[in-house]
Design an enzyme around this catalytic site. Structure first.
Site, mmCIF file in Angstrom:
data_model
loop_
_atom_site.group_PDB
_atom_site.id
_atom_site.type_symbol
_atom_site.label_atom_id
_atom_site.label_comp_id
_atom_site.label_asym_id
_atom_site.label_seq_id
_atom_site.Cartn_x
_atom_site.Cartn_y
_atom_site.Cartn_z
ATOM 1 N N GLU A 175 -14.609 -25.092 -69.595
ATOM 2 C CA GLU A 175 -15.377 -24.837 -68.369
ATOM 3 C C GLU A 175 -16.622 -23.994 -68.641
ATOM 4 O O GLU A 175 -17.686 -24.252 -68.082
ATOM 5 C CB GLU A 175 -14.471 -24.117 -67.364
ATOM 6 C CG GLU A 175 -15.136 -23.762 -66.051
ATOM 7 C CD GLU A 175 -15.262 -24.947 -65.114
ATOM 8 O OE1 GLU A 175 -15.953 -24.819 -64.104
ATOM 9 O OE2 GLU A 175 -14.685 -26.003 -65.402
ATOM 10 N N ASP A 176 -16.503 -22.965 -69.518
ATOM 11 C CA ASP A 176 -17.552 -21.952 -69.631
ATOM 12 C C ASP A 176 -18.303 -21.933 -70.963
ATOM 13 O O ASP A 176 -19.195 -21.113 -71.144
ATOM 14 C CB ASP A 176 -16.946 -20.551 -69.408
ATOM 15 C CG ASP A 176 -16.367 -20.395 -68.016
ATOM 16 O OD1 ASP A 176 -16.826 -21.110 -67.108
ATOM 17 O OD2 ASP A 176 -15.448 -19.569 -67.830
#
Length: 751
Positions: free
Chosen positions: A102-103
């Site tokens: 996600e990051d």
């Protein structure tokens, strides 16, 4: 100035609730984590943890949290929570990696290559879960992502709960408004889900931390009251424990007796929601007895009831009939020393593990039995509620309605009843034999015609209680179906959705046939070429023009009276006339009077006397429709504005009588009118969803809506929508009026 206010709020929170300002202890290695996992899984492959930590640390290099800590402290803390719960190496590795896709630039394909399909599936599930938005505006697709992820592997949700728990511990470092929003979301969704999974340790801490953020002063006050009473309470608890330990020695049973700590949020609920005084709550002392076998549990219960008088109606046997989340224990309340009531729980050590760690305890056992490999079916068979939620997400198109169902299901109390063959079925509190029938099977529910409870015939709306033996009688008629009245008393979301689905399907099929017949009759009456019109795609084009899914939906709308037959035929013949120039135009018989082209006017449905083709607008302040008395007013540069004769703004217009003009209704099939209605109801969960669903079923195109709820729990809703055929308005109002809790609905004729 905003920074000063935020800083002051943060300082106040730090003083009142220091728990939400905790920082993770940074470890440069994962030795502690590995030691914890090894304790629970001595034969597991622990090398995956070192590789996962190294990958996560490299991926998150340079990133920091709002507390100023290196970002890697967060996945490490989440992994530690899972390790403490007893989950296996792969789940803990997924926790270490849960934010990488996600990051960071680390892709899911790379993760699959490095750690295998199982870890990748868990990380992908948590990533999708992170994108779910909660609230009334939730989109169906994002809610479905959550349910699909949960149904594939329940560990996805356990990782997400651990992620939320660590974030909650650091809410003090985020802006207060964001923290409150997250805390509300946690109380509505995450804490009840943790309860459903039986993970009491996470549920209790999530509730306390959310309570601390939402009500910091109340939290601090209750915390202070608890600490003030602690010495006195501990002295009393110690005396009760001594008596119970004496009973254990006399019975020659090896066991452990401990005091059960009170949860601050639980105290708050009893004080505020149930109106109890603090001292009354703390008269309920909690004691927990842990023994080795089920036989010992019942022996200890007998000894305690022999020593102290039990309170009637307060004994619960969750060993014989476990709760929905697999919880097992004996509960009893007795009048202890000094006449004070004491709550006592008796369970085995295995039951205690299940009570504290829930589903996680199952995973720990299954993974150890399978040599560290997860059995993805280990828990799903026991989690019937999860299967029910998966069914709803496939059946419910409205995300608001689905979210209401989800909140109800994960938060509802349950009763446990038996089939004649002894199978236990969990139902919402207040459930009826009809709910029971639909829980057994959809077809059993549809064909139910009677019921017996504990051998006696009862009405179908009778309320069931835990321990009842329920038997339903079904009709052998293949056309048998549910009754509309059932919707007024069923409690389970499954039963309600199945009944509604049946009636929607039945009504639709009937309406389609009625619509087809109405159109055919009208065409024969007007001598139109039936075969020629029906064989072309013109009906499909008209359906698209009128915003219906397909021709069947158009027929259903005609059958239900939402669209007039004449309007459909006019549009169909116009299309065929344009497409078939070789065969000549198809003309409808005249309706009498002058053709529209000779009368002048517009699609507004208004005829201005003495002025053809002038711009006409219906006033939005009073939204006139055919049948209303109307007046026209010549505006500057915007044509004629048409108002209801009793509109409050007409008095002001009378000041310029020379600009008033005679107008009359002359609607056509293309005319569209604005209608504003007001719905007044007692506020309840799902009210707005029910109203919009009914309007949608009547093919009402809502343009705007306003909703307000007062302290008296009266909900006032206003809807503005388009309508082509005004005779349809009465049907819409009557349908909305039949909604549960709606006590009035009417057309609004002035702002």
């Amino acid at each position: 100035m905003a920074e000063t206010v935020s800083s002051a709020q943060s300082s106040s929170l730090r003083r009142l609730v220091p728990r939400i300002f905790s920082r993770a202890a940074r470890r440069d290695d994962v030795e502690q984590l590995i030691r914890t996992v090894r304790t629970h899984h001595p034969k597991g492959d622990l090398s995956i943890l070192e590789r996962a930590y190294a990958t996560a640390e490299a991926a998150h290099a340079g990133q920091t949290r709002q507390s100023g800590e290196p970002y890697i402290t967060h996945p490490l803390a989440v992994a530690q929570i899972l390790a403490d719960l007893g989950l296996g190496p792969r789940a803990v590795a997924a926790a270490l990696l849960h934010d990488t896709v996600e990051d960071t630039d680390y892709s899911l394909a790379e993760l699959t290559r490095d750690f295998g399909d199982e870890v990748a599936m868990l990380v992908d599930g948590v990533t999708k879960l992170d994108k779910v938005k909660y609230g009334e505006s939730a989109q169906a697709e994002t809610v479905r992502k959550m349910i699909v992820a949960m149904s594939r592997d329940i560990r996805v949700l356990i990782i997400k709960l651990a992620d939320r728990l660590h974030n909650a511990r650091t809410w003090g470092f985020v802006p207060p408004e964001k923290a409150k929003r997250k805390a509300t979301e946690t109380l509505e969704i995450y804490a009840p889900l943790a309860h459903r999974l039986g993970i009491q340790t996470i549920k209790a801490e999530l509730e306390d931390l959310s309570f601390a953020v939402l009500q910091p002063k109340l939290y601090a006050e209750i915390d202070s009251l608890v600490k003030q009473r602690t010495p006195q309470r501990e002295q009393y608890v110690h005396s009760v424990i001594s008596d119970v330990e004496a009973d254990l020695r006399e019975l020659r049973i090896r066991g452990q007796v401990v005091g059960r700590p009170k949860q601050l949020y639980s105290v708050y609920q009893k004080m505020i929601v149930r109106g109890r005084e603090f001292d009354d709550i703390y008269d309920l002392i909690g004691i927990r007895v842990l023994v080795n076998t089920v036989r010992d549990c019942y022996a200890v219960l007998g000894a305690i009831h022999a020593r102290w008088t039990p309170l009637p109606g307060r004994f619960k046997d969750y060993i014989a009939t476990p709760k929905f989340n697999l919880y097992q224990s004996l509960h009893t309340t007795v009048i202890g020393p000094g006449g004070r009531t004491v709550e006592i729980q008796i369970r085995t050590h295995e039951m205690h593990q299940q009570a504290e760690y829930g589903v996680a305890a199952h995973w720990k056992y299954k993974e150890r039995m399978n040599g560290g490999k997860a059995d993805t079916r280990a828990v799903d068979a026991d989690m019937a509620w999860l299967a029910r939620i998966s069914d709803w997400q496939a059946e419910t198109a409205d995300p608001g309605e689905f979210l209401d169902s989800l909140r109800f299901e994960i938060g509802a109390k349950e009763v446990y009843v038996f089939t004649p063959k002894g199978r236990v079925i969990g139902l919402p509190a207040g459930a009826t034999p009809v709910d029971f029938a639909y829980a057994v099977h959809t077809e059993v529910g549809h064909r139910t015609m009677g019921a017996k409870v504990n051998g006696r015939l009862v009405p179908l709306e009778s309320e069931l209680h835990s321990g009842d033996v329920v038997e339903v009688f079904t009709s052998k008629n293949p056309d048998a179906g549910p009754s509309q009245d059932w919707l007024s008393f069923v409690k389970s979301t499954r039963a309600r959705s199945k009944i509604r689905g049946w009636f929607t399907k039945e009504r639709r099929e009937e309406a389609i046939e009625q619509g087809k017949e109405a159109i055919a009759r009208a065409m024969r009456r007007q001598n139109l070429p039936l075969q020629r019109l029906m064989s072309q795609d013109s009906f499909a084009e008209v359906a698209q023009q009128l915003r219906y899914e397909d021709v069947s939906a158009l027929y259903a709308a005609v059958g239900e009276g939402h669209v007039s037959t004449q309007s459909v035929l006019e549009k169909v013949t116009a299309l065929v006339t344009a497409n078939e120039t070789a065969t000549g135009p198809i003309e409808l018989p005249p309706h009498g009077g002058k053709p529209r082209s000779q009368r002048g006017g517009s699609d507004s449905g208004i005829l201005v006397r003495g002025a053809d083709d002038i711009l006409v607008k219906l006033a939005k302040c009073c939204t006139p429709v055919p049948g209303d008395k109307i007046v026209g007013f010549v505006t500057r540069g915007s044509g004629v504005s048409v108002h209801r004769a009793d509109c409050t703004n007409v008095k002001a217009l009378m000041a310029s009588p020379e600009r008033l003009i005679d107008v009359e209704w002359a609607p056509t099939s293309k005319s569209v009118f604005l209608v504003q209605i007001q719905v007044e109801a007692l506020d309840r969960s799902g009210l707005l969803s029910d109203v919009t669903r009914v309007l949608s079923e009547h093919h009402v195109n809502i343009l705007s809506a306003t909703v307000s709820t007062g302290d008296d729990r009266l909900a006032i809703s206003r809807f503005v929508f388009e309508m082509g055929d005004t005779v349809h308005l009465d049907r819409v109002l009557n349908a909305v009026r039949r909604i549960d809790a709606v006590y009035d609905v009417y057309r609004v004729t002035s702002s």
